[in-house]
Design an enzyme around this catalytic site. Structure first.
Site, short mmCIF file in Angstrom:
data_model
loop_
_atom_site.label_atom_id
_atom_site.label_comp_id
_atom_site.label_asym_id
_atom_site.label_seq_id
_atom_site.Cartn_x
_atom_site.Cartn_y
_atom_site.Cartn_z
N TYR A 101 10.95 -12.59 2.06
CA TYR A 101 10.28 -12.79 3.78
C TYR A 101 11.45 -13.87 3.91
O TYR A 101 11.82 -14.57 5.75
CB TYR A 101 9.23 -14.11 3.04
CG TYR A 101 7.66 -13.24 3.17
CD1 TYR A 101 7.35 -12.57 3.98
CD2 TYR A 101 7.14 -12.30 1.88
CE1 TYR A 101 6.40 -11.67 4.02
CE2 TYR A 101 6.23 -12.00 1.49
CZ TYR A 101 5.42 -11.02 2.94
OH TYR A 101 4.52 -10.40 2.58
N LYS A 118 6.18 -3.50 1.83
CA LYS A 118 7.17 -4.07 1.80
C LYS A 118 7.19 -4.22 -0.13
O LYS A 118 5.73 -4.79 0.07
CB LYS A 118 7.84 -5.35 2.39
CG LYS A 118 6.41 -6.03 3.05
CD LYS A 118 5.59 -7.19 1.19
CE LYS A 118 6.53 -7.71 0.25
NZ LYS A 118 5.93 -7.98 -0.38
P1 NDP Z 1 -2.81 -4.86 -6.20
O1 NDP Z 1 -2.56 -4.78 -7.83
O2 NDP Z 1 -3.98 -5.52 -5.63
O3 NDP Z 1 -3.10 -3.15 -5.81
C1 NDP Z 1 -2.50 -2.34 -5.74
C2 NDP Z 1 -3.19 -0.76 -5.91
O4 NDP Z 1 -2.44 -0.10 -6.13
C3 NDP Z 1 -4.63 -1.27 -7.20
O5 NDP Z 1 -5.69 -1.10 -7.24
C4 NDP Z 1 -4.89 0.38 -7.39
O6 NDP Z 1 -5.25 0.55 -6.58
C5 NDP Z 1 -3.51 1.73 -6.61
N1 NDP Z 1 -2.50 1.68 -8.60
C6 NDP Z 1 -2.02 3.18 -8.25
N2 NDP Z 1 -1.02 2.99 -9.38
C7 NDP Z 1 -1.27 2.17 -10.00
C8 NDP Z 1 -0.79 0.57 -11.01
N3 NDP Z 1 0.36 2.13 -12.13
N4 NDP Z 1 -0.97 -0.32 -11.14
C9 NDP Z 1 -1.26 -0.76 -10.02
N5 NDP Z 1 -1.65 -0.56 -8.97
C10 NDP Z 1 -2.20 0.83 -8.66
O7 NDP Z 1 -1.27 -5.28 -5.78
P2 NDP Z 1 -1.20 -5.86 -4.15
O8 NDP Z 1 -2.37 -5.47 -3.13
O9 NDP Z 1 -1.24 -7.61 -4.26
O10 NDP Z 1 -0.24 -5.37 -3.73
C11 NDP Z 1 -0.21 -3.86 -3.12
C12 NDP Z 1 1.26 -3.79 -2.16
O11 NDP Z 1 1.06 -4.14 -1.66
C13 NDP Z 1 2.64 -4.39 -2.94
O12 NDP Z 1 3.42 -3.13 -2.32
C14 NDP Z 1 2.62 -5.33 -2.32
O13 NDP Z 1 4.07 -5.94 -2.19
C15 NDP Z 1 2.15 -5.61 -1.15
N6 NDP Z 1 1.11 -6.41 -0.49
C16 NDP Z 1 1.91 -6.95 0.81
C17 NDP Z 1 1.82 -8.09 1.05
C18 NDP Z 1 1.69 -8.65 2.54
O14 NDP Z 1 1.75 -9.33 3.17
N7 NDP Z 1 2.52 -7.42 3.40
C19 NDP Z 1 0.83 -8.76 0.44
C20 NDP Z 1 0.35 -8.41 -0.65
C21 NDP Z 1 0.79 -7.61 -1.33
P3 NDP Z 1 -6.87 1.96 -6.97
O15 NDP Z 1 -7.20 1.73 -7.97
O16 NDP Z 1 -7.66 1.92 -5.79
O17 NDP Z 1 -6.26 2.95 -7.49
#
Ligand code: NDP
Length: 393
Positions: A244, A156
């Site tokens: 949420y 989401k």
């Molecule tokens: P992060 O920034 O920690 O993780 C995103 C990952 O995406 C990065 O680590 C990277 O992984 C990859 N990535 C690829 N392109 C990009 C870019 N241009 N900029 C940044 N990251 C990129 O974010 P979150 O884990 O907090 O969030 C990710 C998703 O999960 C979002 O959609 C968020 O809304 C959702 N979320 C949902 C939650 C829930 O409770 N359902 C809780 C937290 C987040 P790599 O280095 O491996 O390529």
């Protein structure tokens, strides 16, 4: 754990509303639950498949994006899944991916990057792709995943725009694959019990819902940096956590809002809010007359709360939408009654829900249409705030 999961899944009843699925528990099997609902909320939907699944059968999942949420919550939760196993990783950082592959027993040949991602189509070990990227990338990687012939779980908010959401739904349909949005709270026992209590009449006639979700955006945290970028985040606090509050109002009532009003404010000069908003307060009017007051903020301290006000009692869920350690209280004139419900791994429950939906060829409870509805409503909330007008949905 498996028996608990199995019994929970088989006791669910599908509610049909506005073309979307919403599931409630007909009985809640939690150990030590004080409140034990005994009746089904609505007519049963399609009967669950009668044939038991072979106990050893697990679908293979690929996780796309190894960020904070993926590595701290989702990947470890596969250990508690009964129908799902982690078999592949997609990342822009090969070293990081190799580290997690080794830790979680993923074959290094199943590590992909964003360039060779489409070749995942040739990997029969992968049945499902879980997109956990910044919001602005959800549509592209879900569509490419569906085109590669894989089922899709997407985090989401579903995508930045209604058009992107629709394109994701179309791509999944065209490939005859399932598309589910990871609305974990709709699989979480405390929230399911709150829905059941609110809709059972135990609180009397529902009058109002208040739901508040806020935290401080922290630009020092890499996971928060893209959240301040409109292109990658789609919106500000509303898209990230206000969703949420919106979800809560919709799943507690089981209705769709008819009118929306809203106000928005961002602290002038705060570098966090150059592109995305800080605070959004919005009011939803539902067909039954329930008014829902919701807040969403990137500037107030951690809050994840739902309150449901009925003519006889008030239900309070606080924290409501955390990962663990929820609290559910029913407040009446003559005292408070805390509901003692067994915590379960909501991530494992939602992941297994999609695997079971695929195995039984059923529509998942939170399909793409559910994600699209939220994006559509959030766009209307922005419009209401921008124009100062009450919007008819
Ligand atoms: P992060 O920034 O920690 O993780 C995103 C990952 O995406 C990065 O680590 C990277 O992984 C990859 N990535 C690829 N392109 C990009 C870019 N241009 N900029 C940044 N990251 C990129 O974010 P979150 O884990 O907090 O969030 C990710 C998703 O999960 C979002 O959609 C968020 O809304 C959702 N979320 C949902 C939650 C829930 O409770 N359902 C809780 C937290 C987040 P790599 O280095 O491996 O390529």
């Amino acid at each position: 754990m498996f028996d608990l999961l199995k019994s929970e899944l088989t006791r669910r009843t599908i509610l049909h509303k506005a073309g979307f699925g919403l599931i409630a528990l007909s009985t809640f099997g939690a150990v030590g639950t004080i409140f034990k609902p005994t009746r089904t909320l609505a007519q049963a939907g399609p009967a669950p498949a009668k044939e038991p699944l072979p106990p050893e059968k697990k679908l293979g999942w690929a996780v796309v994006g190894l960020g904070k949420f993926a590595t701290q919550q989702i990947i470890p939760s596969f250990g508690e899944c009964k129908r799902s196993k982690l078999v592949a990783l997609v990342s822009g950082d090969r070293t990081k991916a190799e580290r997690y592959a080794q830790q979680y027993g993923v074959n290094p040949k199943n590590i992909y990057n964003y360039q060779n991602y489409d070749s995942i189509r040739d990997n029969p070990e992968v049945d499902v792709i879980y997109v956990i990227l910044p919001n602005g990338l959800h549509a592209e990687y879900s569509i490419r995943g569906a085109q590669a012939g894989k089922h899709i779980m997407c985090e989401k908010p579903m995508a930045n725009t209604v058009e992107e959401c629709q394109a994701m739904i179309n791509a999944a349909k065209k490939s005859d694959r399932k598309l589910m949005i990871a609305y974990r709270c709709q699989y979480e026992p405390y929230n399911l019990t709150a829905i059941q209590i609110a809709q059972s009449g135990k609180l009397g006639k529902l009058k109002a819902i208040a739901s508040d979700h806020g935290r401080n955006l922290d630009l020092k945290d890499p996971a928060d940096r893209w959240r301040a970028n409109k292109k990658l985040a789609g919106g500000g606090s509303l898209y990230d956590i206000g969703i949420y509050s919106l979800q809560a109002a919709r799943y507690i009532t089981g209705e769709e809002p008819q009118e929306i009003s809203a106000m928005m404010y961002s602290t002038p000069g705060d570098p966090r809010f150059r592109e995305v908003e800080e605070n959004v307060n919005f009011v939803l009017r539902f067909p039954s007359g329930v008014l829902s007051n919701c807040t969403s903020s990137y500037g107030y301290s951690d809050t994840k709360r739902i309150q449901v006000f009925g003519s006889d009692a008030t239900l309070e869920l606080d924290p409501a939408t955390d990962y663990y350690q929820h609290r559910l209280t029913i407040k009446r004139k003559n005292g408070n009654e805390e509901q003692n419900i067994e915590e379960k791994n909501q991530f494992a429950l939602e992941i297994d829900h999609l695997s079971e939906s695929i195995m039984q060829n059923k529509q998942p409870k939170t399909p793409g249409e559910e994600g699209l509805q939220d994006v559509r409503l959030m766009q209307l909330i922005y419009e209401a705030a921008r124009t100062g007008k009450t919007i008819k949905v």
